[in-house]
Design a protein around this motif. Structure first.
Motif, PDB file in Angstrom:
ATOM      1  N   ILE A  28       0.834  -1.213   0.000  1.00 26.10           N
ATOM      2  CA  ILE A  28       0.000   0.000   0.000  1.00 26.10           C
ATOM      3  C   ILE A  28       0.864   1.256   0.000  1.00 26.10           C
ATOM      4  O   ILE A  28       0.659   2.177  -0.800  1.00 26.10           O
ATOM      5  CB  ILE A  28      -0.947  -0.014   1.218  1.00 26.10           C
ATOM      6  CG1 ILE A  28      -1.980  -1.139   1.064  1.00 26.10           C
ATOM      7  CG2 ILE A  28      -1.654   1.333   1.360  1.00 26.10           C
ATOM      8  CD1 ILE A  28      -2.813  -1.383   2.308  1.00 26.10           C
ATOM      9  N   ARG A  32       1.566   3.878  -3.198  1.00 23.19           N
ATOM     10  CA  ARG A  32       1.203   5.281  -2.958  1.00 23.19           C
ATOM     11  C   ARG A  32       2.391   6.196  -3.266  1.00 23.19           C
ATOM     12  O   ARG A  32       2.237   7.251  -3.875  1.00 23.19           O
ATOM     13  CB  ARG A  32       0.756   5.453  -1.506  1.00 23.19           C
ATOM     14  CG  ARG A  32       0.372   6.878  -1.130  1.00 23.19           C
ATOM     15  CD  ARG A  32       0.010   6.975   0.345  1.00 23.19           C
ATOM     16  NE  ARG A  32      -0.253   8.352   0.718  1.00 23.19           N
ATOM     17  CZ  ARG A  32      -1.425   8.958   0.606  1.00 23.19           C
ATOM     18  NH1 ARG A  32      -2.454   8.288   0.116  1.00 23.19           N
ATOM     19  NH2 ARG A  32      -1.586  10.220   0.983  1.00 23.19           N
ATOM     20  N   ARG A  33       3.571   5.772  -2.851  1.00 17.76           N
ATOM     21  CA  ARG A  33       4.774   6.578  -3.058  1.00 17.76           C
ATOM     22  C   ARG A  33       5.102   6.725  -4.545  1.00 17.76           C
ATOM     23  O   ARG A  33       5.677   7.735  -4.966  1.00 17.76           O
ATOM     24  CB  ARG A  33       5.948   5.926  -2.331  1.00 17.76           C
ATOM     25  CG  ARG A  33       7.266   6.675  -2.432  1.00 17.76           C
ATOM     26  CD  ARG A  33       8.303   6.049  -1.526  1.00 17.76           C
ATOM     27  NE  ARG A  33       9.606   6.676  -1.677  1.00 17.76           N
ATOM     28  CZ  ARG A  33      10.537   6.292  -2.537  1.00 17.76           C
ATOM     29  NH1 ARG A  33      10.307   5.248  -3.328  1.00 17.76           N
ATOM     30  NH2 ARG A  33      11.698   6.921  -2.611  1.00 17.76           N
ATOM     31  N   ALA A  35       2.817   6.678  -7.030  1.00 18.44           N
ATOM     32  CA  ALA A  35       1.579   6.973  -7.757  1.00 18.44           C
ATOM     33  C   ALA A  35       1.829   7.859  -8.975  1.00 18.44           C
ATOM     34  O   ALA A  35       1.218   7.670 -10.034  1.00 18.44           O
ATOM     35  CB  ALA A  35       0.571   7.636  -6.823  1.00 18.44           C
ATOM     36  N   GLU A  41      -3.506   9.881  -8.548  1.00 19.47           N
ATOM     37  CA  GLU A  41      -3.313  10.520  -7.263  1.00 19.47           C
ATOM     38  C   GLU A  41      -2.955   9.468  -6.210  1.00 19.47           C
ATOM     39  O   GLU A  41      -3.434   8.323  -6.282  1.00 19.47           O
ATOM     40  CB  GLU A  41      -4.585  11.242  -6.832  1.00 19.47           C
ATOM     41  CG  GLU A  41      -4.947  12.433  -7.701  1.00 19.47           C
ATOM     42  CD  GLU A  41      -3.885  13.509  -7.663  1.00 19.47           C
ATOM     43  OE1 GLU A  41      -3.330  13.749  -6.569  1.00 19.47           O
ATOM     44  OE2 GLU A  41      -3.590  14.101  -8.723  1.00 19.47           O
ATOM     45  N   PRO A  42      -2.122   9.829  -5.227  1.00 22.22           N
ATOM     46  CA  PRO A  42      -1.733   8.866  -4.190  1.00 22.22           C
ATOM     47  C   PRO A  42      -2.917   8.181  -3.515  1.00 22.22           C
ATOM     48  O   PRO A  42      -2.874   6.975  -3.251  1.00 22.22           O
ATOM     49  CB  PRO A  42      -0.945   9.726  -3.194  1.00 22.22           C
ATOM     50  CG  PRO A  42      -0.354  10.812  -4.049  1.00 22.22           C
ATOM     51  CD  PRO A  42      -1.411  11.112  -5.066  1.00 22.22           C
ATOM     52  N   ASN A  43      -3.989   8.940  -3.240  1.00 19.31           N
ATOM     53  CA  ASN A  43      -5.142   8.338  -2.572  1.00 19.31           C
ATOM     54  C   ASN A  43      -5.836   7.290  -3.436  1.00 19.31           C
ATOM     55  O   ASN A  43      -6.469   6.360  -2.908  1.00 19.31           O
ATOM     56  CB  ASN A  43      -6.154   9.422  -2.185  1.00 19.31           C
ATOM     57  CG  ASN A  43      -5.647  10.313  -1.060  1.00 19.31           C
ATOM     58  OD1 ASN A  43      -4.772   9.920  -0.290  1.00 19.31           O
ATOM     59  ND2 ASN A  43      -6.182  11.517  -0.961  1.00 19.31           N
ATOM     60  N   ASP A  44      -5.720   7.417  -4.755  1.00 21.85           N
ATOM     61  CA  ASP A  44      -6.378   6.472  -5.652  1.00 21.85           C
ATOM     62  C   ASP A  44      -5.683   5.113  -5.689  1.00 21.85           C
ATOM     63  O   ASP A  44      -6.262   4.116  -6.136  1.00 21.85           O
ATOM     64  CB  ASP A  44      -6.436   7.042  -7.078  1.00 21.85           C
ATOM     65  CG  ASP A  44      -7.318   8.284  -7.164  1.00 21.85           C
ATOM     66  OD1 ASP A  44      -8.220   8.420  -6.312  1.00 21.85           O
ATOM     67  OD2 ASP A  44      -7.088   9.111  -8.062  1.00 21.85           O
ATOM     68  N   THR A  45      -4.440   5.069  -5.234  1.00 16.79           N
ATOM     69  CA  THR A  45      -3.709   3.802  -5.263  1.00 16.79           C
ATOM     70  C   THR A  45      -4.223   2.811  -4.228  1.00 16.79           C
ATOM     71  O   THR A  45      -3.955   1.614  -4.340  1.00 16.79           O
ATOM     72  CB  THR A  45      -2.206   4.027  -5.020  1.00 16.79           C
ATOM     73  OG1 THR A  45      -2.012   4.600  -3.709  1.00 16.79           O
ATOM     74  CG2 THR A  45      -1.618   4.939  -6.080  1.00 16.79           C
ATOM     75  N   LEU A  46      -4.962   3.305  -3.239  1.00 11.39           N
ATOM     76  CA  LEU A  46      -5.480   2.398  -2.215  1.00 11.39           C
ATOM     77  C   LEU A  46      -6.438   1.386  -2.820  1.00 11.39           C
ATOM     78  O   LEU A  46      -6.438   0.213  -2.439  1.00 11.39           O
ATOM     79  CB  LEU A  46      -6.181   3.198  -1.108  1.00 11.39           C
ATOM     80  CG  LEU A  46      -6.714   2.374   0.077  1.00 11.39           C
ATOM     81  CD1 LEU A  46      -5.580   1.645   0.784  1.00 11.39           C
ATOM     82  CD2 LEU A  46      -7.455   3.279   1.058  1.00 11.39           C
ATOM     83  N   SER A  49      -4.369  -1.300  -4.507  1.00 12.77           N
ATOM     84  CA  SER A  49      -3.706  -2.163  -3.520  1.00 12.77           C
ATOM     85  C   SER A  49      -4.687  -3.118  -2.868  1.00 12.77           C
ATOM     86  O   SER A  49      -4.416  -4.322  -2.751  1.00 12.77           O
ATOM     87  CB  SER A  49      -3.032  -1.294  -2.447  1.00 12.77           C
ATOM     88  OG  SER A  49      -2.052  -0.449  -3.006  1.00 12.77           O
TER      89      SER A  49
END
Length: 264
Positions: A28, A32-33, A35, A41-46, A49
């Motif tokens: 996760i 995020r790092r 992305a 966007e970093p939040n979209d990588t959740l 994951s």
């Protein structure tokens, strides 16, 4: 071995579960790092994951159910959901998790090949944590050995066994180092992921000779057969993906991704 690391009243911290959780956290945070490398966007990588983790767990369980003990689960179908009883196979998780993420990325129009190459860095890290959990739990060890590096796993017949869990940890670390070195030298999108598949599958095939998995296909285990299939698929895709997602060299010698790779 240390299957239980900590007990605080009704709360029990199992080593295997903790290591698996740390592996998930690594995926996760790692995605995020990075992305920005896939244009999200970093939040979209959740979402990516969690999708990989959830379907990876389902795939790992289904592989075990169908390959290793199908007759038992036919008679006891509710045991399919008894994850606490063990029975997860990495190959199943890798296959189903990858398919689920590919479908998601296709819908979201995010580059599949570039995301896959980042996954080639993150999967070995999570895998190493998982195998450390196996070692601490005392499961998934190898065959008996009198070598000085043999490890005693307690309630078994022989004195020491091959610590194949640690062999696989070493394999994962080696793959991570190679993929990290290869990353700026890639000639096409997806090269990192295909390289990961080939190297892991070759290493797993060889280490499997030292493990205690049942031979379900003649002299080979299910993991070895799966490894051979994955090697063939990855090798077959190499020239196709090189043509489809190859990087073009600009006049200054730098590389850029072909436009189509951003929506592949």
């Amino acid at each position: 071995m240390y299957p239980v690391l900590l007990e605080l009243g009704p709360v029990t911290v199992h080593s295997y579960g903790l290591m698996i959780a740390l592996g998930f956290v690594a995926v996760i945070l790692g995605l995020r790092r990075r992305a920005h490398e896939i244009g999200v966007e970093p939040n979209d990588t959740l979402d990516i994951s969690l999708l990989a983790i959830v379907f990876g767990m389902i795939g790992a369980r289904l592989y075990y159910v169908f390959i290793y003990d199908f007759s038992h689960y036919v008679q006891n179908p509710l045991d399919v959901f008894a994850f606490n009883q063990g029975g997860l196979v990495f190959h199943g998780g890798l296959i189903l998790g990858t398919l689920a993420v590919i479908i998601y990325l296709r819908i979201k129009k995010v580059s599949i090949v570039e995301t896959a190459d980042i996954a080639a860095l993150l999967i070995p890290v999570a895998y190493a944590f998982g195998r450390l959990g196996c070692f601490l739990n005392g499961c998934c060890h190898g065959i008996a050995t009198e070598s000085f590096w043999g490890v005693s796993f307690g309630e078994f017949t022989a004195s020491t066994y091959h610590p194949t869990q640690l062999y696989l940890v070493a394999l994962a670390i080696g793959i991570y180092g190679f993929i990290l070195w290869q990353r700026p030298r890639r000639t096409f999108g997806g090269q990192g992921f295909l390289s990961y598949i080939i190297i892991y599958s070759v290493g797993r095939f060889l280490i499997e000779f030292l493990r205690t998995n049942p031979e379900v296909f003649g002299v080979f285990t299910a993991a070895q057969i799966t490894s051979v299939i994955l090697i063939c698929i990855a090798c077959g895709l190499m020239p196709l993906m090189r043509r489809r997602f190859g990087y073009e060299e600009e006049d200054d010698g730098s590389e850029n991704v072909e436009e189509e790779s951003t929506t592949a």
